[in-house]
Motif scaffolding. Structure first.
Motif, PDB file in Angstrom:
ATOM      1  N   VAL A 178     -17.927  -7.229  47.024  1.00  0.00           N
ATOM      2  CA  VAL A 178     -18.522  -8.564  47.140  1.00  0.00           C
ATOM      3  C   VAL A 178     -19.070  -8.991  45.788  1.00  0.00           C
ATOM      4  CG1 VAL A 178     -19.110  -8.365  49.596  1.00  0.00           C
ATOM      5  CG2 VAL A 178     -20.739  -7.572  47.878  1.00  0.00           C
ATOM      6  N   VAL A 179     -19.249 -10.295  45.614  1.00  0.00           N
ATOM      7  CA  VAL A 179     -19.767 -10.784  44.329  1.00  0.00           C
ATOM      8  C   VAL A 179     -21.268 -11.077  44.384  1.00  0.00           C
ATOM      9  CG1 VAL A 179     -17.532 -11.711  43.640  1.00  0.00           C
ATOM     10  CG2 VAL A 179     -19.168 -13.208  44.775  1.00  0.00           C
ATOM     11  N   TYR A 180     -21.832 -11.141  45.597  1.00  0.00           N
ATOM     12  CA  TYR A 180     -23.283 -11.316  45.751  1.00  0.00           C
ATOM     13  C   TYR A 180     -23.771 -10.366  46.842  1.00  0.00           C
ATOM     14  CZ  TYR A 180     -22.972 -15.593  42.987  1.00  0.00           C
ATOM     15  OH  TYR A 180     -22.756 -16.488  41.970  1.00  0.00           O
ATOM     16  N   PRO A 181     -24.959  -9.784  46.697  1.00  0.00           N
ATOM     17  CA  PRO A 181     -25.458  -8.839  47.704  1.00  0.00           C
ATOM     18  C   PRO A 181     -25.556  -9.438  49.102  1.00  0.00           C
ATOM     19  CG  PRO A 181     -26.861  -8.813  45.741  1.00  0.00           C
ATOM     20  CD  PRO A 181     -25.901  -9.945  45.568  1.00  0.00           C
ATOM     21  N   GLU A 182     -25.940 -10.716  49.192  1.00  0.00           N
ATOM     22  CA  GLU A 182     -26.102 -11.322  50.510  1.00  0.00           C
ATOM     23  C   GLU A 182     -24.787 -11.427  51.269  1.00  0.00           C
ATOM     24  OE1 GLU A 182     -26.380 -14.803  47.476  1.00  0.00           O
ATOM     25  OE2 GLU A 182     -26.979 -12.681  47.620  1.00  0.00           O
ATOM     26  N   HIS A 183     -23.671 -11.358  50.549  1.00  0.00           N
ATOM     27  CA  HIS A 183     -22.372 -11.429  51.228  1.00  0.00           C
ATOM     28  C   HIS A 183     -22.113 -10.192  52.074  1.00  0.00           C
ATOM     29  CE1 HIS A 183     -20.594 -14.616  48.257  1.00  0.00           C
ATOM     30  NE2 HIS A 183     -21.660 -15.026  48.905  1.00  0.00           N
ATOM     31  N   ALA A 195     -27.561  -5.623  60.982  1.00  0.00           N
ATOM     32  CA  ALA A 195     -27.950  -4.633  59.978  1.00  0.00           C
ATOM     33  C   ALA A 195     -29.307  -4.039  60.318  1.00  0.00           C
ATOM     34  CB  ALA A 195     -27.983  -5.278  58.602  1.00  0.00           C
ATOM     35  N   THR A 196     -29.448  -2.728  60.122  1.00  0.00           N
ATOM     36  CA  THR A 196     -30.709  -2.047  60.428  1.00  0.00           C
ATOM     37  C   THR A 196     -31.334  -1.399  59.201  1.00  0.00           C
ATOM     38  OG1 THR A 196     -29.502  -0.026  61.016  1.00  0.00           O
ATOM     39  CG2 THR A 196     -29.999  -1.582  62.796  1.00  0.00           C
ATOM     40  N   GLY A 197     -30.615  -1.323  58.096  1.00  0.00           N
ATOM     41  CA  GLY A 197     -31.163  -0.699  56.893  1.00  0.00           C
ATOM     42  C   GLY A 197     -30.175  -0.767  55.753  1.00  0.00           C
ATOM     43  N   GLN A 198     -30.667  -0.471  54.567  1.00  0.00           N
ATOM     44  CA  GLN A 198     -29.830  -0.495  53.364  1.00  0.00           C
ATOM     45  C   GLN A 198     -30.278   0.602  52.427  1.00  0.00           C
ATOM     46  OE1 GLN A 198     -31.127  -1.439  50.157  1.00  0.00           O
ATOM     47  NE2 GLN A 198     -29.190  -1.258  49.063  1.00  0.00           N
ATOM     48  N   ARG A 199     -29.312   1.232  51.759  1.00  0.00           N
ATOM     49  CA  ARG A 199     -29.663   2.197  50.731  1.00  0.00           C
ATOM     50  C   ARG A 199     -28.597   2.168  49.635  1.00  0.00           C
ATOM     51  NH1 ARG A 199     -27.734   5.894  54.845  1.00  0.00           N
ATOM     52  NH2 ARG A 199     -25.845   7.006  54.128  1.00  0.00           N
ATOM     53  N   PHE A 200     -29.013   2.521  48.435  1.00  0.00           N
ATOM     54  CA  PHE A 200     -28.071   2.644  47.325  1.00  0.00           C
ATOM     55  C   PHE A 200     -27.572   4.073  47.274  1.00  0.00           C
ATOM     56  CE2 PHE A 200     -27.197   3.816  42.905  1.00  0.00           C
ATOM     57  CZ  PHE A 200     -26.229   2.864  42.583  1.00  0.00           C
ATOM     58  N   TYR A 205     -22.720   2.243  45.047  1.00  0.00           N
ATOM     59  CA  TYR A 205     -22.420   1.757  46.391  1.00  0.00           C
ATOM     60  C   TYR A 205     -23.689   1.297  47.108  1.00  0.00           C
ATOM     61  CZ  TYR A 205     -18.012   4.190  45.617  1.00  0.00           C
ATOM     62  OH  TYR A 205     -16.823   4.618  45.084  1.00  0.00           O
ATOM     63  N   ASP A 206     -23.562   0.212  47.843  1.00  0.00           N
ATOM     64  CA  ASP A 206     -24.556  -0.173  48.832  1.00  0.00           C
ATOM     65  C   ASP A 206     -24.052   0.314  50.179  1.00  0.00           C
ATOM     66  OD1 ASP A 206     -26.670  -1.368  47.578  1.00  0.00           O
ATOM     67  OD2 ASP A 206     -25.949  -3.420  47.848  1.00  0.00           O
ATOM     68  N   TYR A 222     -19.851   0.608  53.673  1.00  0.00           N
ATOM     69  CA  TYR A 222     -20.047   0.758  52.236  1.00  0.00           C
ATOM     70  C   TYR A 222     -19.525  -0.467  51.488  1.00  0.00           C
ATOM     71  CZ  TYR A 222     -20.987   5.744  52.935  1.00  0.00           C
ATOM     72  OH  TYR A 222     -21.523   6.948  53.331  1.00  0.00           O
ATOM     73  N   PHE A 223     -20.263  -0.829  50.441  1.00  0.00           N
ATOM     74  CA  PHE A 223     -19.853  -1.926  49.562  1.00  0.00           C
ATOM     75  C   PHE A 223     -19.911  -1.441  48.117  1.00  0.00           C
ATOM     76  CE2 PHE A 223     -21.265  -3.946  53.424  1.00  0.00           C
ATOM     77  CZ  PHE A 223     -20.372  -4.986  53.603  1.00  0.00           C
ATOM     78  N   ASP A 224     -18.835  -1.715  47.402  1.00  0.00           N
ATOM     79  CA  ASP A 224     -18.725  -1.329  45.986  1.00  0.00           C
ATOM     80  C   ASP A 224     -19.379  -2.412  45.137  1.00  0.00           C
ATOM     81  OD1 ASP A 224     -17.918  -0.905  43.351  1.00  0.00           O
ATOM     82  OD2 ASP A 224     -15.906  -0.254  43.894  1.00  0.00           O
ATOM     83  N   ILE A 225     -20.488  -2.084  44.488  1.00  0.00           N
ATOM     84  CA  ILE A 225     -21.207  -3.074  43.684  1.00  0.00           C
ATOM     85  C   ILE A 225     -21.125  -2.738  42.189  1.00  0.00           C
ATOM     86  CG2 ILE A 225     -22.759  -3.678  45.570  1.00  0.00           C
ATOM     87  CD1 ILE A 225     -24.938  -2.005  44.175  1.00  0.00           C
ATOM     88  N   SER A 226     -20.098  -1.977  41.799  1.00  0.00           N
ATOM     89  CA  SER A 226     -19.986  -1.558  40.396  1.00  0.00           C
ATOM     90  C   SER A 226     -19.841  -2.751  39.456  1.00  0.00           C
ATOM     91  CB  SER A 226     -18.804  -0.600  40.218  1.00  0.00           C
ATOM     92  OG  SER A 226     -17.599  -1.169  40.679  1.00  0.00           O
ATOM     93  N   GLU A 227     -18.971  -3.691  39.791  1.00  0.00           N
ATOM     94  CA  GLU A 227     -18.780  -4.853  38.903  1.00  0.00           C
ATOM     95  C   GLU A 227     -20.001  -5.756  38.940  1.00  0.00           C
ATOM     96  OE1 GLU A 227     -17.092  -6.756  35.896  1.00  0.00           O
ATOM     97  OE2 GLU A 227     -16.172  -5.018  36.884  1.00  0.00           O
ATOM     98  N   MET A 228     -20.627  -5.849  40.075  1.00  0.00           N
ATOM     99  CA  MET A 228     -21.844  -6.639  40.190  1.00  0.00           C
ATOM    100  C   MET A 228     -22.919  -6.106  39.248  1.00  0.00           C
ATOM    101  SD  MET A 228     -24.139  -7.285  43.632  1.00  0.00           S
ATOM    102  CE  MET A 228     -22.678  -7.409  44.669  1.00  0.00           C
ATOM    103  N   LEU A 229     -23.116  -4.784  39.266  1.00  0.00           N
ATOM    104  CA  LEU A 229     -24.106  -4.166  38.386  1.00  0.00           C
ATOM    105  C   LEU A 229     -23.694  -4.285  36.920  1.00  0.00           C
ATOM    106  CD1 LEU A 229     -24.912  -0.910  40.400  1.00  0.00           C
ATOM    107  CD2 LEU A 229     -26.349  -2.947  40.179  1.00  0.00           C
ATOM    108  N   HIS A 230     -22.406  -4.094  36.658  1.00  0.00           N
ATOM    109  CA  HIS A 230     -21.910  -4.184  35.274  1.00  0.00           C
ATOM    110  C   HIS A 230     -22.200  -5.558  34.692  1.00  0.00           C
ATOM    111  CE1 HIS A 230     -19.370  -3.696  31.769  1.00  0.00           C
ATOM    112  NE2 HIS A 230     -18.652  -4.740  32.137  1.00  0.00           N
TER     113      HIS A 230
END
Length: 261
Positions: A178-183, A195-200, A205-206, A222-230
Motif C-alpha cells: 500500500v502507499v498509505y498506512p490507512e489503506h 482490525a483488532t491490533g497492529q504491530r511492526f 512489515y505491518d 501482512y503489508f509490505d511497507i518497505s517503499e513507504m519507509l524508504h
C-alpha cells in the motif's frame, strides 16, 4: 481463504457498502508491483504510464483506464515529489464537523453537499484517498447522480483491486503493498474484517490482526511497507538517524487500533 474468493468478497463488500450498480471485476492478473519499473515509467514524460498523464485520466469522468494503468497510477504515487506516507489529515477542522454527519443513517441535502464538497477537495489533494473516494460515490448516489456514482465506483473498485492483487497478505512473502498506512485498514474494512491490533515486524512489515469472520479466515494480514519507509526517510533523514539510535521504536505494538473514519 482463497485469493479469488477474497477478491469477490471485496467487490461485494464495496458494492454493498456503496449501493451503486457496477460491473464488478472479480479477478486480476496484475500481481505484485514492479516498483523499479513503475518508478521509471511514472517519472518519464515519454511513457504511457507517466504519472501526470494517468492522473489526468483518473480525475476525468470516464472509465477508460486499464488495470495496468491503475496499478502504475496507484504505485506511481510513491515517486511524486509531494508524497508523504504520514501526511497530516486534510483540513482537520472541517473533517471534525463532518464526523457526526458520517454516522447518520439519513442526511439532509445540505449535509450531503458538505460531504461531497469535502470529498472533492480531499481527492484533489490526494487522488488515492480511499475513504473520500467512497464518500464521493455515496454522495453522488444519494443526490441521484447515478452516472457519476458509477464512474467513481469503477475507479474505487480498481484501486482496491490493485492493492488486493499485490498479494494474499497471509504471510510476509505474500504481503500486500500500500502507499498509505490507512489503506491497510480501508482494504480490510471493505472486505468485512474488523482490525483488532497492529504491530511492526522487521524488516519492513505491518501486521494487522483481525477478527476472523469464519474458521477459514486468517488471524491477520501482512503489508509490505518497505517503499513507504524508504520514501519517508528520504525526505526525513533526521528521523532515520533517530530510528537508528533507537531501533526498538518501530517494533512497539499498537494495542489500541485507531481505524480511519
Amino acid at each position: 481463504m482463497k485469493f479469488q474468493t477474497f477478491l469477490k468478497i471485496l467487490i461485494l463488500a464495496v458494492s454493498t457498502a456503496l449501493p451503486v450498480a457496477v460491473s464488478a471485476v472479480t479477478h486480476s492478473s496484475l500481481g505484485k508491483p514492479d516498483l523499479k519499473a513503475i518508478k521509471e515509467a511514472s517519472t518519464d514524460p515519454e511513457s504511457e504510464f507517466y504519472y501526470p498523464s494517468l492522473l489526468k485520466s483518473f480525475m476525468a469522468n470516464d472509465t477508460t483506464m486499464t488495470d495496468l494503468q491503475f496499478q502504475y497510477f496507484y504505485y506511481g504515487t510513491f515517486f511524486q515529489e509531494d508524497y508523504d506516507p504520514y501526511r497530516g489529515v486534510f483540513r482537520p477542522a472541517q473533517l471534525d464537523v463532518l464526523k457526526p454527519i458520517y454516522q447518520k443513517t439519513s442526511r439532509s441535502r445540505s449535509e450531503r453537499q458538505m460531504i461531497l464538497d469535502y470529498a472533492l477537495a480531499a481527492i484533489e489533494d490526494n487522488p488515492v484517498n480511499i475513504q473520500q473516494l467512497a464518500h464521493r460515490v455515496a454522495a453522488y448516489e444519494k443526490n441521484g447522480k447515478f452516472d457519476l456514482a458509477k464512474i467513481w465506483q469503477y475507479k474505487l473498485n480498481h484501486i482496491l483491486l490493485v492493492i488486493a492483487s499485490s498479494g494474499t497478505g497471509t504471510d510476509p512473502e505474500t504481503a500486500r503493498v500500500v502507499v498509505y498506512p490507512e489503506h491497510e485498514y480501508d482494504l480490510l474494512n471493505l472486505a468485512g474484517f474488523t482490525a483488532t491490533g497492529q504491530r511492526f515486524e522487521p524488516p519492513y512489515y505491518d501486521y494487522i490482526s483481525v477478527n476472523p469472520r469464519n474458521n477459514n479466515d486468517p488471524a491477520g494480514f501482512y503489508f509490505d511497507i518497505s517503499e513507504m519507509l524508504h520514501q519517508y526517510f528520504l525526505k526525513h533523514p533526521s528521523e532515520l538517524q533517530e530510528l537508528e539510535d533507537d531501533p526498538d521504536r518501530l517494533s512497539e505494538p499498537t494495542d489500541s487500533v485507531t481505524q480511519p473514519e
